[in-house]
Design an enzyme around this catalytic site. Structure first.
Site, PDB file in Angstrom:
ATOM      1  N   HIS A  17       0.841  -1.199   0.000  1.00  0.00           N
ATOM      2  CA  HIS A  17       0.000   0.000   0.000  1.00  0.00           C
ATOM      3  C   HIS A  17       0.878   1.252   0.000  1.00  0.00           C
ATOM      4  CE1 HIS A  17      -3.105  -2.626   2.299  1.00  0.00           C
ATOM      5  NE2 HIS A  17      -3.633  -2.386   1.116  1.00  0.00           N
ATOM      6  N   ARG A  90      -2.440  -6.094  -8.408  1.00  0.00           N
ATOM      7  CA  ARG A  90      -1.362  -7.049  -8.165  1.00  0.00           C
ATOM      8  C   ARG A  90      -1.336  -8.112  -9.250  1.00  0.00           C
ATOM      9  NH1 ARG A  90      -3.332  -7.650  -2.170  1.00  0.00           N
ATOM     10  NH2 ARG A  90      -5.152  -7.062  -3.376  1.00  0.00           N
ATOM     11  N   SER A 128      -2.758  -7.608   3.068  1.00  0.00           N
ATOM     12  CA  SER A 128      -2.990  -7.497   4.515  1.00  0.00           C
ATOM     13  C   SER A 128      -3.311  -8.871   5.087  1.00  0.00           C
ATOM     14  CB  SER A 128      -4.164  -6.550   4.795  1.00  0.00           C
ATOM     15  OG  SER A 128      -3.930  -5.286   4.252  1.00  0.00           O
TER      16      SER A 128
END
Ligand code: ADP
Length: 159
Positions: A17, A90, A128
């Site tokens: 991020h 991604r 995450s």
């Protein structure tokens, strides 16, 4: 003043991020990192904790601020006067959802552009979720998250 919004769950913020934030902040005059309140998805960190962790992690970048929003992202972006929504891509697995969301948002508010920044190679596998999974079982995640987050994860999981 060219403002962009970088929305997400950020539960918690990772170096992936942070990479997107650094790159987007060089393109726009101001960048708002916006943490979504999502009542359907209970996170590990509260929204306030996530905001604080992001604030600590972006302190060195002058034109970035941190905020939260409820409801539709496109309404929030519109009300903020943003020119663009920034998202990170991604792998192809990110693509379908992002594509659909982009199409829908541009139907609703064609004046707001969605910009996709491709994840840097070294962060392209990072999420995450994966960071939480390793931290939960006591593995250090310092290489993958800002220092404040590694510390907060250690505390959360009592290691
Ligand atoms: P969301 O629940 O909205 O996907 P996330 O916090 O998981 O929220 O992600 C926010 C944004 O950051 C998304 O656009 C996501 O694709 C992007 N992102 C997440 N991890 C990375 C990474 N490692 N590299 C680049 N972009 C990423």
């Amino acid at each position: 003043m060219r403002l962009a919004i970088y929305p997400g769950s950020f539960d918690p913020i990772t170096n992936g991020h942070l990479d997107i934030i650094g790159r987007a902040s060089r393109i726009f005059d101001r960048l708002t990192v916006a943490v979504a309140h999502n009542s359907a998805k209970r996170g590990l960190f509260t929204v306030n904790e996530r905001v604080e962790l992001i604030r600590e992690s972006v302190r060195a970048i002058g034109n970035v601020e941190v905020s939260t929003f409820e409801g539709l992202l496109i309404d929030y972006a519109s009300d903020s006067g943003a020119l663009a929504i920034v998202r990170g891509l991604r792998a192809v697995t990110d693509f379908d959802y992002e594509y659909a969301m982009h199409q829908m948002n541009s139907e609703m508010s064609p004046e707001i552009e969605t910009m996709f920044l491709v994840a840097s190679k070294e962060f392209s596998y990072l999420s995450s979720t994966i960071v939480k999974e390793f931290a939960r079982y006591g593995r250090p995640v310092d290489n993958f998250t800002p220092p404040a987050v590694s510390e907060a994860l250690l505390k959360k999981f009592g290691h």
